[in-house]
Structures are given as C-alpha cells and as structure tokens.
Design a protein around this motif. Structure first.
Motif, short mmCIF file in Angstrom:
data_model
loop_
_atom_site.label_atom_id
_atom_site.label_comp_id
_atom_site.label_asym_id
_atom_site.label_seq_id
_atom_site.Cartn_x
_atom_site.Cartn_y
_atom_site.Cartn_z
N GLY A 16 0.85 -1.19 -0.04
CA GLY A 16 -0.08 -0.09 0.15
C GLY A 16 0.90 1.37 0.08
O GLY A 16 0.56 2.14 -0.75
N GLU A 35 10.35 3.95 6.69
CA GLU A 35 10.28 2.48 6.73
C GLU A 35 11.26 2.14 7.92
O GLU A 35 12.25 2.26 8.07
N GLY A 88 4.24 -14.53 -2.85
CA GLY A 88 4.35 -15.40 -3.99
C GLY A 88 3.94 -14.68 -5.22
O GLY A 88 3.90 -15.42 -6.21
N SER A 90 1.41 -13.51 -6.62
CA SER A 90 0.27 -14.21 -7.23
C SER A 90 -0.83 -12.87 -7.18
O SER A 90 -1.15 -12.50 -6.03
N VAL A 229 8.09 4.49 13.30
CA VAL A 229 7.06 5.49 14.06
C VAL A 229 6.33 4.78 15.22
O VAL A 229 5.94 3.71 15.15
N ALA A 482 -2.96 -8.73 -2.53
CA ALA A 482 -1.78 -7.44 -2.73
C ALA A 482 -2.35 -6.66 -4.09
O ALA A 482 -2.21 -5.45 -4.06
C1 LIG Z 1 5.08 -15.52 2.20
C2 LIG Z 1 3.81 -14.66 1.88
C3 LIG Z 1 3.57 -15.01 0.87
C4 LIG Z 1 2.42 -14.13 0.30
N1 LIG Z 1 1.89 -14.49 -1.33
C5 LIG Z 1 0.97 -13.56 -1.69
C6 LIG Z 1 0.75 -13.62 -3.04
O1 LIG Z 1 1.09 -14.42 -3.64
N2 LIG Z 1 -0.33 -12.80 -3.43
C7 LIG Z 1 -0.96 -11.72 -2.60
O2 LIG Z 1 -1.66 -10.94 -3.11
N3 LIG Z 1 -0.34 -11.60 -1.40
C8 LIG Z 1 0.50 -12.23 -1.04
N4 LIG Z 1 1.07 -12.07 0.50
C9 LIG Z 1 0.55 -10.96 1.02
C10 LIG Z 1 0.90 -9.67 0.59
O3 LIG Z 1 2.34 -9.79 0.88
C11 LIG Z 1 0.34 -8.72 1.55
O4 LIG Z 1 -1.11 -8.86 1.36
C12 LIG Z 1 0.66 -7.19 1.30
O5 LIG Z 1 2.16 -7.15 1.44
C13 LIG Z 1 0.17 -6.34 2.48
O6 LIG Z 1 0.46 -5.08 1.97
P1 LIG Z 1 0.56 -3.93 3.08
O7 LIG Z 1 0.74 -2.62 2.40
O8 LIG Z 1 -0.88 -3.91 3.90
O9 LIG Z 1 1.47 -4.19 4.34
P2 LIG Z 1 3.09 -4.63 4.18
O10 LIG Z 1 3.31 -5.10 2.64
O11 LIG Z 1 3.41 -5.89 5.12
O12 LIG Z 1 3.83 -3.38 4.42
C14 LIG Z 1 3.78 -2.93 5.75
C15 LIG Z 1 5.24 -1.99 5.94
O13 LIG Z 1 5.27 -1.26 6.95
C16 LIG Z 1 6.49 -1.27 7.63
N5 LIG Z 1 6.11 -0.92 8.95
C17 LIG Z 1 5.53 -1.61 10.12
N6 LIG Z 1 5.34 -0.78 11.16
C18 LIG Z 1 5.92 0.20 10.95
C19 LIG Z 1 6.14 1.48 11.74
N7 LIG Z 1 5.58 1.73 13.03
N8 LIG Z 1 7.00 2.40 11.24
C20 LIG Z 1 7.42 2.33 9.98
N9 LIG Z 1 7.21 1.29 9.18
C21 LIG Z 1 6.56 0.33 9.70
C22 LIG Z 1 6.95 -2.72 7.66
O14 LIG Z 1 8.11 -2.87 7.93
C23 LIG Z 1 6.51 -3.10 6.12
O15 LIG Z 1 7.64 -2.60 5.12
C24 LIG Z 1 2.09 -13.11 0.89
C25 LIG Z 1 2.44 -12.84 2.06
C26 LIG Z 1 3.60 -13.59 2.72
C27 LIG Z 1 4.14 -13.19 3.93
#
Ligand SMILES: Cc1cc2nc3c(=O)[nH]c(=O)nc-3n(C[C@H](O)[C@H](O)[C@H](O)COP(=O)(O)OP(=O)(O)OC[C@H]3O[C@@H](n4cnc5c(N)ncnc54)[C@H](O)[C@@H]3O)c2cc1C
Length: 500
Positions: A16, A35, A88, A90, A229, A482
């Motif tokens: 996101g 980050e 992954g 996907s 943060v 994702a």
């Molecule tokens: C093994 C694995 C396989 C997956 N395979 C798939 C797939 O094939 N297809 C799919 O759609 N989804 C998949 N996912 C899920 C997908 O990765 C997540 O849905 C997506 O990354 C979530 O995005 P996000 O922005 O919500 O959070 P994230 O991508 O987790 O990002 C959050 C970020 O915030 C940072 N952060 C956290 N707290 C703080 C703070 N207090 N201050 C500063 N920075 C902070 C973290 O370090 C991180 O970089 C998979 C996940 C895993 C673990």
C-alpha cells in the motif's frame, strides 16, 4: 534522528505505502517514505530453504500474542517492500461479486463502499506497475476488464500442463494464475523454484521495492529506512495530524507533514492508531467508531500436498495454475473459495511444520507431490481484534469464521485431486502465526459510526490522514489481497485530496 518534513509523509513501504508513494511522486508531490526496516540484502541465503524457513532469516523478531495470551512469531517482514519481498507474486483481481454483500453459511460478507467498476481502471494500472502476466477466457469467475493483461500468461511446465489436462478430464476448469514477475524476451526472471516465500535474488519478482519504491526514488521520493514510527500526534483541534514521533538507530525525532499516509500493515497500523490515543482521541486515533483493530481477518487457509506415488514431480516454477470453479457457488448458492498451485515445497520446508516425520520420508513425499493453497473467505467479526497494551505488546485475538466453508472447499479439493489420479492428500492448516493475508482492522465505509475510513481511505475523524494498507478491507474475499491493495492506493491518490 534529525527532524524531517515533507508535503506527504508515508509510513511503511509495503504494497500500500510504496504504491501510494510512487503515484504521488509521479504527480510531482514531495513525499517522504518512512520504513522501520532496511533493504533486504541480495545474498546466497535468499534462496536457501533452511535460512528462510528454518532459521527465519528475514522474518521480524516480534512476538505477538493470541486471544488466550499465548505468544507466537508472526509472519511479517520489516524491510523495504514489506511482506511483498517474500510474497508469491500471485496478483489476481477480486471477483465482481466480492464488492457486494455475499451470503455465506456462517454469515454475511459485507458490501464494500465502492464497486468493482470504481476500482477497475486502477486494477489495470496496478497490473502495469506490477508487470502482471495472465490470460482471459479460462476462469469461469473472472471479472470483466477494460484492457488485456499487460503480459502473456506464464507457460505451464509439462507436469502442470498435464495436471491441467487431468483436471479438465474430470470436469474442472483450471486457469492460469495472474503472476507478477519480470518475464519475457528482455525479462530478468529465470523461473527458479524459489519465488514463493523467498526473496528474489535477481530482483525479478514484482515486489513493492522493485516496482514502486525504486521507480519512485527516480521521481524524487525520499526514503528513510530504520525509521520506526512510535506515535501519530494530532494538533490542538484534534482534526489534523501534526507530527509523528519516530525512533531510529540515531535516536528519536519528529517528522512533520501536510498530509500523512499510514500503511504499516493491517496489524501494525491498528496498533499504531490505538497506541496514539490522546485526550481528543481517548480510544485511539481515528477511533470514534470503536472499530480500529476490530474485524481482523487473515483468510481461512491451508496448504495441501497431493501425492501420486507413481510419478515424480519435476516442475521448477510450479505456481501457474488455479481452480476457481466453486469460488462464487459451491453448488448450493454459497461461495467456497479458490485453490491455487504454490511454489515447490521441499523436504526442509515440510519439516518446518511436519516436525515428527523423518526427513528421508518427507523427501520421498516432496518428490512425488504437487502443492496447493486452499483459501476461503474469513468473515469479519468485531470480537476478532488487534489490541496493544501499555508496553506495546500486540495481541491478535481471533476465532475464525467461515471454517465450515473452508472445510467444504478442502473436501472438494481432495475429491478433485483423487479423481485426477492422486493417491493421498496431506494438509497443513494455517494457524494464527500464518497471518500473511491480514486485513480489515480499519475498515472503509460510508458511515463514520461503523467504519474508520471513507471510501477513499481517509480517516473519518481526521482531515489529513489516509490508511492505504490492507486495513481498509471491509471483507477479505477469498483471493490474494496484494493487487487490490495496490489498486486502491492508486485510486486514493488519483481521486482524493491526498495529492493536492
Ligand atoms: C510468504 C507470503 C506470501 C504471500 N503471497 C502473496 C501472494 O502471492 N499474493 C498476494 O496478493 N499476497 C501475498 N501475500 C500477502 C501480501 O504480501 C500482503 O497482503 C501485502 O504485502 C500487504 O501490504 P500492506 O501494505 O498491507 O503491508 P506490508 O506489505 O506488510 O507493508 C507494511 C510495511 O510497514 C512497515 N512498518 C510496520 N510498522 C511500521 C512503523 N511503525 N513505522 C514504520 N514502518 C512500519 C513494515 O516494515 C512494512 O514494510 C503474501 C505474504 C507472505 C508473507
């Protein structure tokens, strides 16, 4: 840490946050991306099952607690790119029906405050940003699209092509997975066996660092790593975020901005809002509805390994096929979910959960098995929630809803695979630590009394705070999240006041 300032400050560089940062930077907005982690190193261990799955080299060191107070190590990754560094890749769209209310056996999956048609142009844009390969006409549940996939589908290897034929032979409609990798004549993807769950050592996976952070840096984005943060602090009116309190290896600092984007992942974003309570926001920031942290979802998931004792599986890049026949209707007007091939699982990876089984036996199983993700919708429930105590300890309390649907899907998957010639199916049910699809902890909705964010992910309670990670999901649907996170981040930047 020196004090910093920007027009827009983004917290978290995962799917996101990085996608929003890219879209903002491309509009010429002055963006600072904070980050907590560092860049994940490219090294030999990237592709080592032992380093990744046994030694957990890239996982966060955090300990969270379940609803009964039992500690667990969550499946989160604090690096530039967040969880996408190991995902992954996907990247399917949700189905059109997922945006409306859907009746399940265990309750109703609520409608989203915007439609598939509202998000569709941004799905198309997200597919371009994340280099998605796919095709149409195979999947009976695929939603309509305004543009073809930007890249052709990944070819099945012979074993998977044969599997698809066998599945067709018993009446199923297998389809190509939508996958984000840099594959093609000038592409860098080498179709290795370590895509799913591993970082990509050659930078060919479409993760948020590669496809969003790095291109955004070229457009003028500023990235601060090691910037954790700790609090989001509102001004005296309580209607605007004034600054962030940030901890880094060089000490504590303050970051000011005109507008703020929270995208720390569904659990951490909720925890940060709750920990930022003040006199003007006594239940936590942006929480006048009492919904922050509630409705925690993570899909009802299982991995299954289908074994054909007479046949070796010689596939390297396995994750190219799905079966969505029962996604919207399992035969009784209620949805079941999806089954998708995952990356190859070797004996070392199997041993990380089948601890009692000898490695030699697991090797025999792994050589003859094909592995699938069996995924059903996790229904929202206000009792399933993220909380944080005064010491910052995070609890994710959850009693899964939708389990009967998941069990029914699992039975269908087993029956299908047996009919297609497999002798046995082994199952690993996901537990609370396998929270890779976490979502729903700050839902978007029309009514400020029952939701945290408006349909463009701005907090109802604050004029300059947006939340663009998976927290906004009103329902989990039963597809990988994702691409939807990325598409909504693009929509928020294009259609709300965030960029102005
Ligand atoms: C093994 C694995 C396989 C997956 N395979 C798939 C797939 O094939 N297809 C799919 O759609 N989804 C998949 N996912 C899920 C997908 O990765 C997540 O849905 C997506 O990354 C979530 O995005 P996000 O922005 O919500 O959070 P994230 O991508 O987790 O990002 C959050 C970020 O915030 C940072 N952060 C956290 N707290 C703080 C703070 N207090 N201050 C500063 N920075 C902070 C973290 O370090 C991180 O970089 C998979 C996940 C895993 C673990």
């Amino acid at each position: 840490m020196e004090d910093l300032q920007a027009e827009v400050v983004v917290i978290g560089s995962g799917m996101g946050g990085a996608t929003a940062a890219l879209a903002l930077a491309r509009r010429g907005v002055d963006v600072l991306l904070l980050e907590r982690g560092a860049r994940l190193p490219r090294e030999l261990e990237n592709w080592s099952p032992r380093a990744v799955f046994v030694q957990r080299r890239y996982k966060a060191a955090d300990i969270w607690y379940d609803g009964r107070g039992r500690p667990f190590a969550p499946g989160v990754h604090y690096v530039v790119g967040g969880n996408t560094k190991v995902y992954g890749a996907s990247l399917p769209r949700l189905r059109e029906s997922d945006f409306g209310a859907v009746e399940h056996h265990e309750g109703t999956s609520p409608a989203w405050p915007f439609s598939y048609a509202d998000l569709e142009p941004y799905y198309a844009e997200a597919e371009r940003v994340y280099k998605v390969h796919g095709t149409t006409g195979e999947d009976p549940t695929e939603p309509w699209r305004s543009a073809p996939y930007p890249h052709p589908p990944l070819e099945h290897e012979p074993y998977v092509a044969d599997l698809a034929e066998r599945l067709r032979g018993v009446g199923a409609h297998p389809s190509s997975n939508a996958m984000g990798v840099d594959r093609g004549p000038a592409g860098t993807c080498i179709r290795c066996g370590t895509c799913d769950g591993f970082p990509c050592r050659v930078g060919a996976k479409s993760d948020a660092e590669t496809c969003a952070v790095d291109p955004a840096l070229a457009e003028g984005l500023r990235l601060a790593t090691g910037a954790l943060v700790r609090r989001i602090v509102p001004d005296a009116t309580g209607r605007r975020v004034d600054h962030l309190v940030v901890e880094s290896p060089s000490g504590q600092g303050v970051v000011r901005g005109g507008r703020f984007v929270l995208s720390a992942g569904a659990v951490n974003s909720a925890a940060l809002l709750l920990a930022s309570r003040t006199d003007s926001h006594p239940a936590g920031l942006a929480n006048s509805s009492g919904q922050v942290g509630r409705n925690f979802m993570m899909h009802n998931n299982a991995h299954i390994a289908a074994v054909d004792v007479d046949r070796l599986n010689d596939v390297t890049f396995q994750k190219t096929l799905s079966v969505n026949d029962w996604y919207a209707d399992g035969g009784d007007d209620h949805p079941l979910g999806t089954m998708q091939l995952i990356g190859r699982v070797d004996e070392v990876m199997m041993k990380s959960w089948a601890k009692a089984v000898p490695l030699a036996l697991l090797r025999q199983v792994a050589r003859r098995s094909v592995e699938w993700l069996v995924m059903a919708e996790d229904l929202p429930d206000r009792q399933n929630r993220v909380t944080v105590d005064a010491r910052g300890r995070i609890t994710t309390a959850r009693v899964a809803r939708g389990r009967s649907t998941h069990r029914a899907l699992h039975r269908r998957a087993k029956t299908l695979l047996r009919a297609a010639g497999y002798d046995a199916v082994f199952t690993q049910w996901f537990d609370i630590a396998m929270n890779s699809h976490q979502c729903g902890t700050a839902v978007a909705g029309l009514d400020p009394a029952t939701s945290v964010l408006d349909p463009w992910c701005k907090a109802h309670d604050l004029d300059n705070l947006w939340v663009v990670d998976a927290s906004f999901f009103p329902s989990s649907a039963a597809m990988n999240p994702a691409l939807t996170i990325a598409a909504q981040a693009l929509r928020v930047v294009a259609e709300s006041d965030l960029a102005s």
